[in-house]
Design a protein around this motif. Structure first.
Motif, PDB file in Angstrom:
ATOM      1  N   VAL A  18     111.815  38.288 -82.383  1.00  0.00           N
ATOM      2  CA  VAL A  18     112.603  39.315 -81.708  1.00  0.00           C
ATOM      3  C   VAL A  18     111.878  39.774 -80.445  1.00  0.00           C
ATOM      4  CG1 VAL A  18     113.398  41.719 -81.968  1.00  0.00           C
ATOM      5  CG2 VAL A  18     113.757  40.090 -83.815  1.00  0.00           C
ATOM      6  N   ARG A  19     112.637  40.013 -79.383  1.00  0.00           N
ATOM      7  CA  ARG A  19     112.013  40.448 -78.123  1.00  0.00           C
ATOM      8  C   ARG A  19     112.398  41.865 -77.717  1.00  0.00           C
ATOM      9  NH1 ARG A  19     112.243  34.955 -77.694  1.00  0.00           N
ATOM     10  NH2 ARG A  19     110.290  34.035 -76.954  1.00  0.00           N
ATOM     11  N   GLN A  20     113.279  42.500 -78.503  1.00  0.00           N
ATOM     12  CA  GLN A  20     113.660  43.882 -78.180  1.00  0.00           C
ATOM     13  C   GLN A  20     113.229  44.783 -79.337  1.00  0.00           C
ATOM     14  OE1 GLN A  20     117.000  41.674 -77.771  1.00  0.00           O
ATOM     15  NE2 GLN A  20     117.881  42.838 -76.086  1.00  0.00           N
TER      16      GLN A  20
ATOM     17  N   PHE B 232     103.539  32.506 -63.518  1.00  0.00           N
ATOM     18  CA  PHE B 232     104.064  31.421 -64.356  1.00  0.00           C
ATOM     19  C   PHE B 232     105.502  31.095 -63.974  1.00  0.00           C
ATOM     20  CE2 PHE B 232     106.499  30.072 -68.115  1.00  0.00           C
ATOM     21  CZ  PHE B 232     105.794  28.949 -68.521  1.00  0.00           C
ATOM     22  N   TYR B 233     106.349  32.133 -63.963  1.00  0.00           N
ATOM     23  CA  TYR B 233     107.774  31.868 -63.729  1.00  0.00           C
ATOM     24  C   TYR B 233     108.077  31.490 -62.283  1.00  0.00           C
ATOM     25  CZ  TYR B 233     109.078  33.202 -68.453  1.00  0.00           C
ATOM     26  OH  TYR B 233     109.217  33.230 -69.825  1.00  0.00           O
ATOM     27  N   SER B 234     107.272  31.984 -61.316  1.00  0.00           N
ATOM     28  CA  SER B 234     107.611  31.699 -59.922  1.00  0.00           C
ATOM     29  C   SER B 234     106.871  30.481 -59.379  1.00  0.00           C
ATOM     30  CB  SER B 234     107.330  32.921 -59.051  1.00  0.00           C
ATOM     31  OG  SER B 234     105.951  33.211 -59.062  1.00  0.00           O
TER      32      SER B 234
ATOM     33  N   VAL C 154     113.618  24.297 -70.654  1.00  0.00           N
ATOM     34  CA  VAL C 154     113.654  24.474 -72.124  1.00  0.00           C
ATOM     35  C   VAL C 154     113.491  25.936 -72.522  1.00  0.00           C
ATOM     36  CG1 VAL C 154     112.976  22.129 -72.775  1.00  0.00           C
ATOM     37  CG2 VAL C 154     111.189  23.862 -72.443  1.00  0.00           C
ATOM     38  N   LEU C 155     112.945  26.744 -71.622  1.00  0.00           N
ATOM     39  CA  LEU C 155     112.818  28.179 -71.917  1.00  0.00           C
ATOM     40  C   LEU C 155     114.122  28.938 -71.677  1.00  0.00           C
ATOM     41  CD1 LEU C 155     109.324  29.257 -70.516  1.00  0.00           C
ATOM     42  CD2 LEU C 155     110.000  28.843 -72.886  1.00  0.00           C
ATOM     43  N   ALA C 156     114.997  28.376 -70.826  1.00  0.00           N
ATOM     44  CA  ALA C 156     116.214  29.093 -70.430  1.00  0.00           C
ATOM     45  C   ALA C 156     117.023  29.635 -71.618  1.00  0.00           C
ATOM     46  CB  ALA C 156     117.073  28.213 -69.532  1.00  0.00           C
ATOM     47  N   PRO C 157     117.230  28.840 -72.703  1.00  0.00           N
ATOM     48  CA  PRO C 157     118.020  29.380 -73.830  1.00  0.00           C
ATOM     49  C   PRO C 157     117.388  30.599 -74.499  1.00  0.00           C
ATOM     50  CG  PRO C 157     117.666  26.996 -74.079  1.00  0.00           C
ATOM     51  CD  PRO C 157     116.821  27.441 -72.936  1.00  0.00           C
ATOM     52  N   LEU C 158     116.075  30.794 -74.309  1.00  0.00           N
ATOM     53  CA  LEU C 158     115.417  31.940 -74.939  1.00  0.00           C
ATOM     54  C   LEU C 158     115.603  33.214 -74.118  1.00  0.00           C
ATOM     55  CD1 LEU C 158     112.003  30.332 -76.029  1.00  0.00           C
ATOM     56  CD2 LEU C 158     114.172  30.377 -77.258  1.00  0.00           C
ATOM     57  N   GLY C 159     116.007  33.044 -72.872  1.00  0.00           N
ATOM     58  CA  GLY C 159     116.258  34.214 -72.023  1.00  0.00           C
ATOM     59  C   GLY C 159     115.001  34.981 -71.636  1.00  0.00           C
ATOM     60  N   THR C 160     113.856  34.328 -71.627  1.00  0.00           N
ATOM     61  CA  THR C 160     112.618  35.035 -71.272  1.00  0.00           C
ATOM     62  C   THR C 160     112.453  35.101 -69.759  1.00  0.00           C
ATOM     63  OG1 THR C 160     111.385  32.959 -71.409  1.00  0.00           O
ATOM     64  CG2 THR C 160     111.397  34.351 -73.372  1.00  0.00           C
ATOM     65  N   ASP C 161     111.718  36.104 -69.302  1.00  0.00           N
ATOM     66  CA  ASP C 161     111.330  36.172 -67.892  1.00  0.00           C
ATOM     67  C   ASP C 161     109.997  36.909 -67.802  1.00  0.00           C
ATOM     68  OD1 ASP C 161     111.832  38.890 -68.050  1.00  0.00           O
ATOM     69  OD2 ASP C 161     113.854  38.714 -67.241  1.00  0.00           O
ATOM     70  N   GLU C 162     109.628  37.302 -66.594  1.00  0.00           N
ATOM     71  CA  GLU C 162     108.302  37.901 -66.404  1.00  0.00           C
ATOM     72  C   GLU C 162     108.218  39.365 -66.842  1.00  0.00           C
ATOM     73  OE1 GLU C 162     110.453  36.861 -64.246  1.00  0.00           O
ATOM     74  OE2 GLU C 162     110.424  37.962 -62.366  1.00  0.00           O
TER      75      GLU C 162
HETATM   76  N1  IYR Z   1     104.459  32.866 -71.906  1.00  0.00           N
HETATM   77  C1  IYR Z   1     105.729  32.954 -71.249  1.00  0.00           C
HETATM   78  C2  IYR Z   1     106.528  31.693 -71.316  1.00  0.00           C
HETATM   79  C3  IYR Z   1     106.941  31.209 -72.645  1.00  0.00           C
HETATM   80  C4  IYR Z   1     106.513  29.978 -73.086  1.00  0.00           C
HETATM   81  C5  IYR Z   1     106.953  29.466 -74.274  1.00  0.00           C
HETATM   82  I1  IYR Z   1     106.372  27.594 -74.799  1.00  0.00           I
HETATM   83  C6  IYR Z   1     107.833  30.192 -75.084  1.00  0.00           C
HETATM   84  O1  IYR Z   1     108.287  29.684 -76.284  1.00  0.00           O
HETATM   85  C7  IYR Z   1     108.278  31.424 -74.650  1.00  0.00           C
HETATM   86  C8  IYR Z   1     107.821  31.941 -73.427  1.00  0.00           C
HETATM   87  C9  IYR Z   1     106.514  34.162 -71.741  1.00  0.00           C
HETATM   88  O2  IYR Z   1     106.099  34.810 -72.717  1.00  0.00           O
HETATM   89  O3  IYR Z   1     107.543  34.492 -71.163  1.00  0.00           O
END
Ligand code: IYR
Length: 222
Positions: free
Chosen positions: A37-39, A94-96, A106-114
């Motif tokens: 979970v990220r929230q 990392f992201y930029s 491959v990270l796009a579906p997880l919706g992560t960013d900085e």
């Molecule tokens: N550390 C970064 C990028 C990231 C890398 C992997 I592999 C992930 O499964 C999820 C994120 C971040 O935390 O956004």
């Protein structure tokens, strides 16, 4: 007579096949509900629950029983803020710049960013350090073995214990993580392994729609 240095295995519980089948199925059903979970909400969690989960992680097997781990439990708002600022600085890079396109895809579906607000909202950040060696009382280096495997197993057990207690977690690895030694006052011979963000999910928490591989895909019986 038991060989010196050994004790009888008294902790083992023997179950019938029926009981084992039921226990295995129940444990699976519980773990199938685990989601990263990220929230997080700010809802507090008692220190005792965290202590018990870390005791559980400390039961992990380790190379030559060196138990090459150290857990730093961060709830102090000032340290959490410093960790967030340092982590977000690395993540912006990392992201930029650093991440190749294929990784970002491959990270796009997880919706992560900085942006890592959870590093301040969640009640606890458990920072796990890996000790590749220890310094003995004479100030000499004593090598540890299979430290990554050992710490990985301990973290797996920690994640499981936290889930079992009814909390959620996020494995977070800003890279590089050297700033954690400075912020948390850990010696240079300890390597930051992972930040485990722990707490309750926020009321509106969402998780990506992910599929787990089927048994057929992950196992070979010979
Ligand atoms: N550390 C970064 C990028 C990231 C890398 C992997 I592999 C992930 O499964 C999820 C994120 C971040 O935390 O956004």
């Amino acid at each position: 007579m038991t060989k010196s240095g050994f004790i009888p295995l008294e902790s083992h519980e023997e179950y019938s096949t029926e009981e084992m089948t039921k226990r295995a199925a129940e444990f699976l059903a519980n773990l199938q509900r685990r989601r990263t979970v990220r929230q997080f909400s700010e809802k507090p969690v008692t220190k005792e629950i965290i202590e018990q989960c870390i005791r559980a992680a400390g039961c992990a097997p380790s190379g030559a029983n060196k138990q090459p781990w150290h857990f730093v439990v961060v709830s102090d708002a000032v340290r959490k803020k410093r960790i967030r600022e340092a982590a977000e600085a690395e993540e912006r890079e990392f992201y930029s710049r650093r991440a190749p396109q294929a990784w970002l895809e491959v990270l796009a579906p997880l919706g992560t960013d900085e942006n890592k607000p959870f590093l301040e909202t969640a009640p606890y950040l458990i920072v796990i350090f890996e000790q590749r060696y220890e310094i003995n009382q004479r100030g000499e280096r004593v090598k540890h073995y299979y430290t990554q495997e050992s710490v990985g197993i301990a973290v797996g057990m920690l994640i499981t214990a936290i889930h079992n207690a009814g909390l959620v977690s996020l494995t977070h690895t800003p890279s590089p993580m050297g700033f954690l030694n400075d912020i948390l006052d850990r010696p240079a011979y300890e390597r930051p392994f992972l930040i485990l963000v722990v707490g309750h999910p926020s009321k509106d928490a969402v998780v990506p729609k992910l599929e787990r591989k089927s048994l057929d895909q992950i196992v070979t019986f010979l």
